[in-house]
Structure formats: structure tokens, C-alpha cells
Design a protein around this motif. Structure first.
Motif, PDB file in Angstrom:
ATOM      1  N   PHE A 317       0.846  -1.188   0.000  1.00 31.82           N
ATOM      2  CA  PHE A 317       0.000   0.000   0.000  1.00 31.82           C
ATOM      3  C   PHE A 317       0.890   1.249   0.000  1.00 31.82           C
ATOM      4  O   PHE A 317       1.660   1.479   0.930  1.00 31.82           O
ATOM      5  CB  PHE A 317      -0.897   0.032   1.235  1.00 31.82           C
ATOM      6  CG  PHE A 317      -2.038  -0.945   1.191  1.00 31.82           C
ATOM      7  CD1 PHE A 317      -3.193  -0.651   0.471  1.00 31.82           C
ATOM      8  CD2 PHE A 317      -1.960  -2.156   1.856  1.00 31.82           C
ATOM      9  CE1 PHE A 317      -4.239  -1.549   0.413  1.00 31.82           C
ATOM     10  CE2 PHE A 317      -3.014  -3.061   1.818  1.00 31.82           C
ATOM     11  CZ  PHE A 317      -4.157  -2.753   1.086  1.00 31.82           C
ATOM     12  N   GLY A 318       0.760   2.050  -1.036  1.00 34.09           N
ATOM     13  CA  GLY A 318       1.489   3.309  -1.073  1.00 34.09           C
ATOM     14  C   GLY A 318       0.670   4.382  -0.392  1.00 34.09           C
ATOM     15  O   GLY A 318      -0.145   5.060  -1.033  1.00 34.09           O
ATOM     16  N   LEU A 319       0.859   4.549   0.895  1.00 30.85           N
ATOM     17  CA  LEU A 319       0.004   5.457   1.657  1.00 30.85           C
ATOM     18  C   LEU A 319       0.457   6.898   1.531  1.00 30.85           C
ATOM     19  O   LEU A 319       1.656   7.203   1.549  1.00 30.85           O
ATOM     20  CB  LEU A 319      -0.010   5.056   3.132  1.00 30.85           C
ATOM     21  CG  LEU A 319      -0.576   3.668   3.463  1.00 30.85           C
ATOM     22  CD1 LEU A 319      -0.566   3.449   4.966  1.00 30.85           C
ATOM     23  CD2 LEU A 319      -1.988   3.512   2.920  1.00 30.85           C
ATOM     24  N   THR A 320      -0.508   7.782   1.395  1.00 31.58           N
ATOM     25  CA  THR A 320      -0.253   9.215   1.418  1.00 31.58           C
ATOM     26  C   THR A 320      -1.106   9.851   2.503  1.00 31.58           C
ATOM     27  O   THR A 320      -2.137   9.291   2.909  1.00 31.58           O
ATOM     28  CB  THR A 320      -0.584   9.869   0.062  1.00 31.58           C
ATOM     29  OG1 THR A 320      -1.976   9.645  -0.234  1.00 31.58           O
ATOM     30  CG2 THR A 320       0.257   9.286  -1.043  1.00 31.58           C
ATOM     31  N   THR A 321      -0.693  11.009   2.970  1.00 31.67           N
ATOM     32  CA  THR A 321      -1.439  11.712   4.016  1.00 31.67           C
ATOM     33  C   THR A 321      -2.638  12.404   3.394  1.00 31.67           C
ATOM     34  O   THR A 321      -2.499  13.229   2.488  1.00 31.67           O
ATOM     35  CB  THR A 321      -0.548  12.746   4.723  1.00 31.67           C
ATOM     36  OG1 THR A 321       0.595  12.081   5.258  1.00 31.67           O
ATOM     37  CG2 THR A 321      -1.305  13.426   5.852  1.00 31.67           C
ATOM     38  N   VAL A 322      -3.811  12.077   3.896  1.00 28.82           N
ATOM     39  CA  VAL A 322      -5.051  12.661   3.404  1.00 28.82           C
ATOM     40  C   VAL A 322      -5.364  13.955   4.140  1.00 28.82           C
ATOM     41  O   VAL A 322      -5.840  14.923   3.569  1.00 28.82           O
ATOM     42  CB  VAL A 322      -6.206  11.658   3.556  1.00 28.82           C
ATOM     43  CG1 VAL A 322      -7.538  12.309   3.232  1.00 28.82           C
ATOM     44  CG2 VAL A 322      -5.972  10.447   2.670  1.00 28.82           C
ATOM     45  N   GLY A 323      -5.129  13.953   5.445  1.00 26.27           N
ATOM     46  CA  GLY A 323      -5.427  15.126   6.253  1.00 26.27           C
ATOM     47  C   GLY A 323      -4.966  14.908   7.675  1.00 26.27           C
ATOM     48  O   GLY A 323      -4.475  13.833   8.044  1.00 26.27           O
ATOM     49  N   THR A 324      -5.120  15.933   8.480  1.00 19.75           N
ATOM     50  CA  THR A 324      -4.723  15.850   9.882  1.00 19.75           C
ATOM     51  C   THR A 324      -5.954  15.730  10.758  1.00 19.75           C
ATOM     52  O   THR A 324      -7.029  16.248  10.432  1.00 19.75           O
ATOM     53  CB  THR A 324      -3.923  17.091  10.292  1.00 19.75           C
ATOM     54  OG1 THR A 324      -4.739  18.254  10.112  1.00 19.75           O
ATOM     55  CG2 THR A 324      -2.666  17.228   9.452  1.00 19.75           C
ATOM     56  N   ALA A 325      -5.796  15.048  11.870  1.00 24.48           N
ATOM     57  CA  ALA A 325      -6.854  14.896  12.867  1.00 24.48           C
ATOM     58  C   ALA A 325      -6.171  14.812  14.223  1.00 24.48           C
ATOM     59  O   ALA A 325      -6.009  13.736  14.801  1.00 24.48           O
ATOM     60  CB  ALA A 325      -7.682  13.647  12.593  1.00 24.48           C
ATOM     61  N   PRO A 326      -5.724  15.958  14.752  1.00 25.36           N
ATOM     62  CA  PRO A 326      -4.829  15.954  15.917  1.00 25.36           C
ATOM     63  C   PRO A 326      -5.515  15.782  17.266  1.00 25.36           C
ATOM     64  O   PRO A 326      -4.854  15.824  18.286  1.00 25.36           O
ATOM     65  CB  PRO A 326      -4.176  17.335  15.825  1.00 25.36           C
ATOM     66  CG  PRO A 326      -5.216  18.189  15.187  1.00 25.36           C
ATOM     67  CD  PRO A 326      -5.934  17.304  14.200  1.00 25.36           C
ATOM     68  N   GLY A 327      -6.816  15.608  17.315  1.00 25.37           N
ATOM     69  CA  GLY A 327      -7.501  15.524  18.602  1.00 25.37           C
ATOM     70  C   GLY A 327      -7.166  14.262  19.373  1.00 25.37           C
ATOM     71  O   GLY A 327      -6.475  13.355  18.883  1.00 25.37           O
ATOM     72  N   ASN A 328      -7.679  14.192  20.594  1.00 25.76           N
ATOM     73  CA  ASN A 328      -7.443  13.021  21.440  1.00 25.76           C
ATOM     74  C   ASN A 328      -8.252  11.809  20.995  1.00 25.76           C
ATOM     75  O   ASN A 328      -8.011  10.702  21.462  1.00 25.76           O
ATOM     76  CB  ASN A 328      -7.775  13.353  22.892  1.00 25.76           C
ATOM     77  CG  ASN A 328      -6.830  14.377  23.481  1.00 25.76           C
ATOM     78  OD1 ASN A 328      -5.645  14.403  23.144  1.00 25.76           O
ATOM     79  ND2 ASN A 328      -7.341  15.243  24.353  1.00 25.76           N
TER      80      ASN A 328
END
Length: 548
Positions: A317-328
Motif C-alpha cells: 500500500f502506497g500510503l499518502t497523508t489525506v489530512g490531519t486529525a490531531p484531537g485526542n
């Protein structure tokens, strides 16, 4: 009107719309709440939604209203219609699937039992079948390439034995006796099942072996039984959930989430065992795995403050970053690929509540809102080339939906952003007397407690006394605030005195001493905030009346 008739009516209405009603360029429609919040505020959850698309573009979603299992139909152009009830009683989410031949299946748990309802091609959902077994809290179902229905579920009997069971109903027939995949006293969970275009069916689940570990089993094409389960994971930390899917050539892909790093394993169509696991390269707390129209498998996972996605290729799987989700609270992403090769990922940011639809390698659009500070479950499916449908647990504790495409309903934005999450704990006060006269035969105390908002009350308590210099402490039965119903106003909570406490109380009264009950009160509000307070109630013996 049957679900099939509702779908036909929706398609007819969409075709009859005058030109200009829908927007000409692909867009996400404004969100529409298709299932309202639970009528009972103690129903903490309306269930994780799931959505599938038939080959002709019709949509079928599954969820609950906090009480009963529901099916929701629709199209890209008309959106989703009012939900239809599938049965009575649902204690969790509803799983579902549609087959290439038009068969649909819905599966849910009710009062500790597995329920499965089947909708044959051109028909309507029949009454649900209750599968054998008790203590069911996890279930999934799929439609095989021959139109048969396969359901996997986990049971926990009164004898303490856990089982992973899998049952099959041939096309047009009923379920036979389930096959026991695994059985024993170690916990089982996180079940998933999928079918390949070539006739194979695969199942994946977790079972405790020092910690929860991913396992899988396949029923090859033409076989009557699933083969022996294979343990796939050896991580020192527990695997959180498993997913299974097939490529077009029949390769089985199992992926599992783990805080130390997600992993996946492959089993080719001619293989009898899965190969060694391969790393996904990132910590994973939640994972989704779906086949693509191009014959591969796409994956989305959430971990370390980010959401990643990619498709299976020769190098994994060539994973790329889709977005951030920095919450707990890590999100639960959903992924889908359409016939044109566009891959979309849907996830909810727990900090802002934003529900984000991201195109892999492209733009991200906020299409609605969940409740900030909580885990908002989402569902996504692709329709044809260039269309998609999404559902999510919204900020009002209902289920909202939106569709994407040229003919999707008019876009008016994601709606108003919800306010900041409720972080305020309820304030607790006692309304009953703090000094009571009781007899030596007393078996319980009625304590009146009030919160400044609707709350569920739990109490950890003990009875204390000192007799002839000896300190006596008797723990009392625990009342769990997590199971208490939310109620407004003053509540009367009964604290039971067990045999040890009654004995100590009699000894104190015989020595002409008072006893004290220490009440450690925990009160939970609808947002999950917990307020605490410690109170004391002094118990003195009822004065005996003088004889005349």
C-alpha cells in the motif's frame, strides 16, 4: 411500500426534475438529517452507519435510531428518503451489504442475539432470522457471488465460552447450522466478512492470545466449510480491529489496526495460507478496507494525528497523508473508489466536528459536522464514475447524509458549525437528610440526590463504625454511573446494605454507637462529563418507645 418500491419512486422523481434544479458540475449536496436523534436520551448512540450502492446506482444505507434497525434508501440525484424499520430492537450498529445480483442483507444484534434480514432481488426485506447463540455483541454479513448470504458473529455463553460462528443461507433459502470457527474462554471480537467475485468468502476477527490478535479464515470457491483459522499478528500490543477484502483476481487482503503500527497480510487465490504480515508504516487506531472497481483494494487508516490512504500495488500500500486529525479521539475513516479511478476518504475531525471528504491527491471539502469532542462514525460509497454518497453521526446525535455528483441536490454548504464541546461536569447536591434514624433491621437507604442538569448517578460507598476501639469498614454494593439512566431533577437512589454492613451496624447499635455511610457520588451528563462529590450520612438507632 417496500424498500424496492421506494427506490423506484426515488429514481423516477429524480428523472422528472426540470433542468436547472440540480447543479451541472460535480458537487457535494448540503447535508440532510435522515435519522433523528434517539427519542430516549439514554440511548447514547444511534449506531455507526453503513452505505452500499447497487449496480444501477441505487443507494442503501443501514443504521439505527437508538432503538430499532433501519434501512435508508436513495439515489445521488434525490438524496436519501425516510428510513424504514427492519425489525424491533437493536443494541448496536447495523451491518449490511449488497450483492452483484441485487440481493441485500442487513445484520444486527438484539438483546444478545444475532438477527439477519435478507432482501432478494426485486423483493423486500423479509422478517429477520435469529441465528443460534447468545451474548452476541459483534456481527457482520456479506452477499457472496452466487447470491448466498454469509454472516459472522461472536457469542459469549453463560458457561463463559466465546465462539466465532459463521452461518450461510443459500440464495432463496434459510440459514443452516453455523460453523464454529473458534471456541474457548478467551475473548473474541472485531468480526468482518467479505466475498470475492470468484466465489471465495473470507472472515477476519480478533481473539485474545495474551492480547487481542488478528485472525482469518477462508472458504475457497466451491468449498462447503471455512478452513482452519490462522493467527496473523504477533504484535505485543492488542490489535484493535480487522478488515478483509478481495482483489479482482481472488487475492484475500486482511488489514488490522494496532497502536504500534497497522499491518496487512495477503493470500493468493491458489494459496492455502496467508503470507507473513507487512507493515503499513503508521500507527493505526481505526482502519477501512474496500475493493476498487479497478480490481485492487483501497485502505484508509487513522493514527498519530493523521489520516492516511492508498491502494494496493506491487509494493504494498502506497500510503499518502489525506489530512490531519490531531484531537485526542482518532477518527474512523471510510474509503471508496469510483469507476473513474477517483479515491475518496471521509472522516470526522473530533476537535472541530468537521466531516471532511477528501479526494486522494486532490481537494478536501467540509460537507457537514459531527459533535466536537466525540467520535463521529462515518460511511462512504462510490457510485459509477464520479459520484459518491456519505453518511455520518451528526452534531445532534442523529445521522446526516450528503451525495456527490453532477446531479446531486443543490449545494448550500455544510451548515452551521456546532458550538464548542460541553466540558462542564454536572454539579451534585444531596437533598435528603445527612443524619437518619434507622432500625437494626434496615436493609437499604434511600438517598435523594440532585444534579443541575439531567444526569445518571452512580455511588461507591461503605459503612464505617468504631466498636470498642475497633474500626469497622464494610464496602457496599457498587452502583455504576456508566449504566445509570439520565434523569432530570431530584433522583432517589437506593443504596443496599449487604450482610457485612448490616452485621457491623447491629454491632455499633448494640454498643450504643452511630455508624457513618460514606457516599462517593459520580454523576454523568449527556455529553459524558462526570461530576463527583463525597457525602456522609450518619446512622443512629431509632429510639425505642417507652412501654405504657
Amino acid at each position: 411500500m417496500s424498500i424496492r418500491q421506494i427506490l423506484v419512486a426515488a429514481l423516477t422523481a429524480a428523472a422528472a426534475l426540470p433542468a436547472g434544479v440540480a447543479q451541472a458540475t460535480p458537487h457535494w449536496s448540503s447535508p440532510k438529517q435522515v435519522v433523528g436523534p434517539p427519542a430516549d436520551p439514554n440511548a447514547a448512540f444511534v449506531g455507526s452507519p453503513q452505505v452500499r450502492a447497487f449496480g444501477d446506482g441505487r443507494l442503501l444505507a443501514f443504521t439505527t435510531d437508538g432503538a430499532d434497525p433501519l434501512a435508508v434508501t436513495g439515489t445521488i440525484g434525490s438524496g436519501f428518503s425516510a428510513p424504514a424499520r427492519l425489525g424491533a430492537g437493536s443494541s448496536g450498529s447495523v451491518a449490511g451489504d449488497v450483492g452483484a445480483d441485487g440481493t441485500a442483507v442487513a445484520a444486527w444484534t438484539s438483546a444478545g442475539h444475532a438477527e439477519v434480514a435478507i432482501d432478494p432481488p426485486g423483493g423486500a426485506f423479509a422478517a429477520a432470522t435469529e441465528l443460534p447463540g447468545e451474548g452476541v455483541n459483534a456481527i457482520d454479513a456479506t452477499v457472496a457471488s452466487d447470491g448466498s448470504v454469509v454472516a459472522i458473529y461472536r457469542t459469549h455463553g453463560k458457561d463463559g465460552v466465546y465462539q466465532a460462528l459463521i452461518a450461510t443461507a443459500p440464495k432463496g433459502g434459510g440459514f443452516g447450522a453455523p460453523q464454529v470457527l473458534e471456541s474457548g474462554r478467551s475473548g473474541i471480537g472485531a468480526v468482518d466478512v467479505a466475498a470475492s467475485p470468484g466465489g471465495a468468502v473470507g472472515a477476519a476477527w480478533t481473539r485474545i492470545s495474551s492480547v487481542y490478535r488478528a485472525r482469518a479464515s477462508l472458504r475457497p470457491p466451491g468449498a462447503a466449510q471455512f478452513d482452519a483459522p490462522q493467527v496473523l499478528s504477533s504484535s505485543p500490543r492488542a490489535d484493535i480491529e480487522t478488515r478483509i477484502a478481495f482483489t479482482a483476481d481472488g487475492t484475500a487482503v486482511v488489514a488490522w489496526a494496532n497502536p504500534d503500527g497497522g499491518q496487512f497480510a495477503l493470500r493468493g487465490p491458489q494459496d492455502t495460507r496467508f503470507g507473513a504480515p507487512s507493515p503499513l508504516g503508521h500507527p493505526a487506531y481505526s482502519i477501512d478496507l474496500e475493493p476498487t472497481p479497478q480490481g485492487s483494494v483501497a485502505i484508509a487508516l487513522a493514527g498519530d494525528g493523521n489520516v492516511y490512504a492508498g491502494a494496493l500495488g506491487a509494493g504494498g500500500f502506497g500510503l499518502t497523508t489525506v489530512g490531519t486529525a490531531p484531537g485526542n479521539v482518532p477518527p474512523m475513516p471510510a474509503i471508496a473508489a469510483d469507476g473513474g479511478g477517483t479515491v475518496r476518504v471521509l472522516y470526522a475531525d473530533s476537535t472541530s466536528g468537521e466531516v471532511r471528504a477528501s479526494t486522494l491527491g486532490g481537494a478536501t471539502t467540509v460537507i457537514g459536522y459531527g459533535k466536537p469532542g466525540t467520535l463521529s462514525a462515518v460511511a462512504l460509497t462510490a457510485v459509477g464514475a464520479g459520484s459518491a454518497a456519505a453518511l455520518w453521526h451528526d452534531a445532534q446525535d442523529g445521522i446526516s447524509a450528503a451525495t456527490f455528483g453532477d446531479d446531486a441536490p443543490v449545494a448550500g454548504g455544510p451548515g452551521s458549525a456546532p458550538g464548542a464541546p460541553d466540558r462542564r461536569a454536572p454539579k451534585v447536591s444531596m437533598k435528603s437528610a445527612t443524619s437518619l434514624r434507622v432500625s437494626r433491621a434496615v436493609t437499604s437507604l434511600a438517598v435523594r440526590i440532585r444534579c443541575d442538569e439531567a444526569c445518571g448517578i452512580g455511588i461507591q460507598s461503605d459503612l464505617r463504625a468504631t466498636v470498642r476501639g475497633k474500626r469497622l469498614v464494610a464496602p457496599l454494593p457498587f452502583i455504576d454511573y456508566r449504566r445509570a439512566r439520565l434523569r432530570a431533577g431530584t433522583q432517589t437512589v437506593t443504596v443496599k446494605l449487604n450482610s457485612g454492613a448490616r452485621s457491623d451496624l447491629r454491632r455499633a447499635f448494640a454498643a450504643k454507637q452511630a455508624a457513618t455511610v460514606i457516599l462517593r457520588i459520580s454523576a454523568r451528563d449527556g455529553a459524558g462529563n462526570v461530576g463527583t462529590k463525597t457525602l456522609r450520612v450518619t446512622l443512629r438507632e431509632t429510639k425505642k418507645r417507652a412501654k405504657r
